[in-house]
Structures are given as structure tokens and as C-alpha cells.
Write an enzyme that holds these catalytic residues in place. Sequence first.
Site, mmCIF file in Angstrom:
data_model
loop_
_atom_site.group_PDB
_atom_site.id
_atom_site.type_symbol
_atom_site.label_atom_id
_atom_site.label_comp_id
_atom_site.label_asym_id
_atom_site.label_seq_id
_atom_site.Cartn_x
_atom_site.Cartn_y
_atom_site.Cartn_z
ATOM 1 N N LYS A 229 49.976 -59.465 101.809
ATOM 2 C CA LYS A 229 49.455 -58.055 101.711
ATOM 3 C C LYS A 229 50.435 -57.199 101.936
ATOM 4 O O LYS A 229 51.467 -57.257 102.683
ATOM 5 C CB LYS A 229 48.240 -57.667 102.504
ATOM 6 C CG LYS A 229 46.980 -58.473 101.820
ATOM 7 C CD LYS A 229 46.507 -58.183 100.636
ATOM 8 C CE LYS A 229 45.278 -59.108 100.050
ATOM 9 N NZ LYS A 229 44.179 -58.797 100.905
ATOM 10 N N ARG A 264 41.832 -66.700 104.149
ATOM 11 C CA ARG A 264 42.138 -66.793 102.691
ATOM 12 C C ARG A 264 43.771 -66.497 102.360
ATOM 13 O O ARG A 264 44.221 -65.514 102.984
ATOM 14 C CB ARG A 264 41.368 -65.851 101.697
ATOM 15 C CG ARG A 264 41.761 -66.074 100.348
ATOM 16 C CD ARG A 264 40.694 -65.166 99.474
ATOM 17 N NE ARG A 264 40.996 -65.307 98.098
ATOM 18 C CZ ARG A 264 41.820 -64.630 97.354
ATOM 19 N NH1 ARG A 264 42.738 -63.839 97.911
ATOM 20 N NH2 ARG A 264 41.725 -64.729 96.004
#
Length: 284
Positions: A229, A264
Site C-alpha cells: 500500500k 491479504r
Amino acid sequence: MVEPTVIRGRPFEWGTRTYLMGILNVTPDSFSDGGSFDTPDAALLRAGDMVGAGADLIDVGGQSTRPGAAVVSLETELDRVIPVVERLRKQAGPVGDAVISVDTTRAAVAKAAVEAGADLINDISGGTYDPEMLPTAVALGVPIALMHIRGTPQTMQTLTDYRDLMGEIREFLADRTQAAIAAGIDRAHIILDPGIGFAKNSDQNLEILRELPRVRSLGFPLLVGPSRKSFIGNILDRPDPKRRVWGTAAACVAAIVGGADILRIHDVAELCDVARVADAIYRK
């Protein structure tokens, strides 16, 4: 101890170890790997690599949810997702036996994917975008992951002004669990996700990782998705998401310490080693 969830005949014993959800984006425009696995053949190879590296679940998504991503038609999403799920389920050996998650906010895609062989629904909207999602999960009898978000992927990064970040995330997820239970979903079929990167800025993502026990205290298994991210890229000054693996590893360890049950991730081989060592240190 959170009640185990049985998925595809196997018990997921929450709290005893970290489970890894390998990301399989069958899209041309996902933020990190768009266009890399958007054919059934490429997706099948990628799934095989992730299962071989230690993935416990494969999360198949046909709609990018990166900030600003265009919404595709229902037909396009079905055309991307269903052939991949069908191909995965028809494989012999570990790939064919893998637990498959479908990353979608559309009940019609969830239904078609489960009928094609998927085992779990992963809804970034927490069941809020499509009023048929929760009833569909009930009818299908499969677990559902409910994530916190504000707005949509097109608007979410303009909606990061919170009075009480963790309190509002917890309130939203508590509300969604009650809605799911009221719809008829079994408590053991509910998984929660605080939504790292979705309507949160970099500092807020770090706060979520520090304060995960506040979400875990709701009493449901916790899915966390920090992989590659932008907040990691900001810290490391690495604009290329593929160069954020070890920053992701640090975030994943923090998530494990905070009570995450599922991570994830993109980089399964590396994060499998990280999770095993972190589990040996922090889980008793």
C-alpha cells in the site's frame, strides 16, 4: 477464543496461526499488478505459484478498487472472474483444492462465483453497495468478509476526515455484523476488515495497525490487507509498489501482533516466512 470457521471442509482455527490470502487481480488496472494476470492462463499460473508458496486462500477480483478506479459493468466483472474460478476449481492437486475467495461488491458476481466453486465472499463495502449481498451470502451458506470504507474507490480518498478514527471504524463494523446476523448469516461466517488504504491517509493506516485490538475485540476473525500500500511507499520513498515487500512484511508483523487472523498479500513466499516466525514469537 473466536469460534472456528469451516471453509471448504477445513477448520480455520482463529488465533492459533496466521492464514495467508493470496491476491489474484484479474484486472488490467489494479494499483500493483494490473494487467499481469488478467487472462485465465496467467491467473492459473499465478494461483499455482501462490498455493505452492503457502497461500491458504486465493482472492479473485475482477474490479479494481484502487483510488479512482473506473467501475466496470457487471458483464465485464463476470467475464473476468467466473472463467478463472472455474479453471481453478477444475485443477488437480493443491490448486484445485484451494479455498477460493471472490473479491466483489456485487451479489450477482458473488452468486455466480460460488456456483462456479468459490468458497468465500470478500466485500470491500461491508455489504453496503448492493442490498442483495447479505441475503445472497445467507442463501449461498458461505462466509463473508465485511470491510470498512467511506464512499467509493472514486471518492474515498476525499473522505479521510474522522472525529475518532478507530471508534468510527469499530462502530461501522459492529453495525455491519449486526446487519449480517439479522439477515441470517451465522456468526461463524463473519470476518471483519478495518480497510487499510480505503478512505484513510498514511497516518491513519499506521494508527489502524497500532490499534487493531480494538477491532479484534468485536469478537470476529480479522482480515488485514496492508500489502504494497501507498503508506508503505511513503515511508520508504518507494513509488514502485513491487519494491515494498519488506515494508509490507513489517506491517504484517504489526498486524499479527494486533490480532490479525488473515493477511491479504501479493508476495506470498516472503510473507509466509515472515508470518511463520511472527507466529512462533507472538502466538501461544
